[in-house]
Scaffold this active site. Sequence first.
Site, mmCIF file in Angstrom:
data_model
loop_
_atom_site.group_PDB
_atom_site.id
_atom_site.type_symbol
_atom_site.label_atom_id
_atom_site.label_comp_id
_atom_site.label_asym_id
_atom_site.label_seq_id
_atom_site.Cartn_x
_atom_site.Cartn_y
_atom_site.Cartn_z
ATOM 1 N N HIS A 70 0.839 -1.206 0.000
ATOM 2 C CA HIS A 70 0.000 0.000 0.000
ATOM 3 C C HIS A 70 0.872 1.253 0.000
ATOM 4 C CE1 HIS A 70 -3.618 2.359 1.279
ATOM 5 N NE2 HIS A 70 -2.667 3.141 1.751
ATOM 6 N N GLU A 71 1.869 1.272 0.873
ATOM 7 C CA GLU A 71 2.752 2.447 0.949
ATOM 8 C C GLU A 71 3.620 2.571 -0.302
ATOM 9 O OE1 GLU A 71 1.985 4.564 3.130
ATOM 10 O OE2 GLU A 71 0.711 3.170 4.198
ATOM 11 N N HIS A 74 1.729 4.534 -2.913
ATOM 12 C CA HIS A 74 1.881 5.978 -2.687
ATOM 13 C C HIS A 74 3.242 6.446 -3.213
ATOM 14 C CE1 HIS A 74 -1.672 6.682 -0.236
ATOM 15 N NE2 HIS A 74 -1.342 5.718 0.597
#
Length: 149
Positions: A70-71, A74
Amino acid sequence: MELLDDQDLFNLVNKLSLTYFHKPFLHDVAFNFRLRTTGGRYIPNKKLIELNPKYMQESDMEEFIGIIKHELIHYHLHIEGRGYRHRDQAFKQLLKITGSPRHCKPLPSQKKYKYVYKCTSCNDEFKRMRRVNTAKFRCGKCKGRIYLL
């Protein structure tokens, strides 16, 4: 599970980056022991990924890897100059492609709810930290009466 040292953590993140995004991870990753409710965060101006060490210790490795993916979404979208926020379409598409979670699951050690209320009509349950006046409040779905379990 025991915490990884800085080099092992970087190697894990880089490996996941190469596997799912076919691009190397070139910046910093670290554990942040002050994070409480979030699994991790990406800080764009520092190009830094911070991870909550409790998710590595208390949950399974699959959950922790999901947080890293998920990170990384980003991170890679920010590096490419594309929309890297949760509301952006590119972010949502990469979540589906990589099989990453949108939000992390609550930790087992996080505070439990004190009060559980139930609707008499639809049997829906409401978990609350604070006590609710059952004479004053109704079910939000069907407007039925609620009672404390």
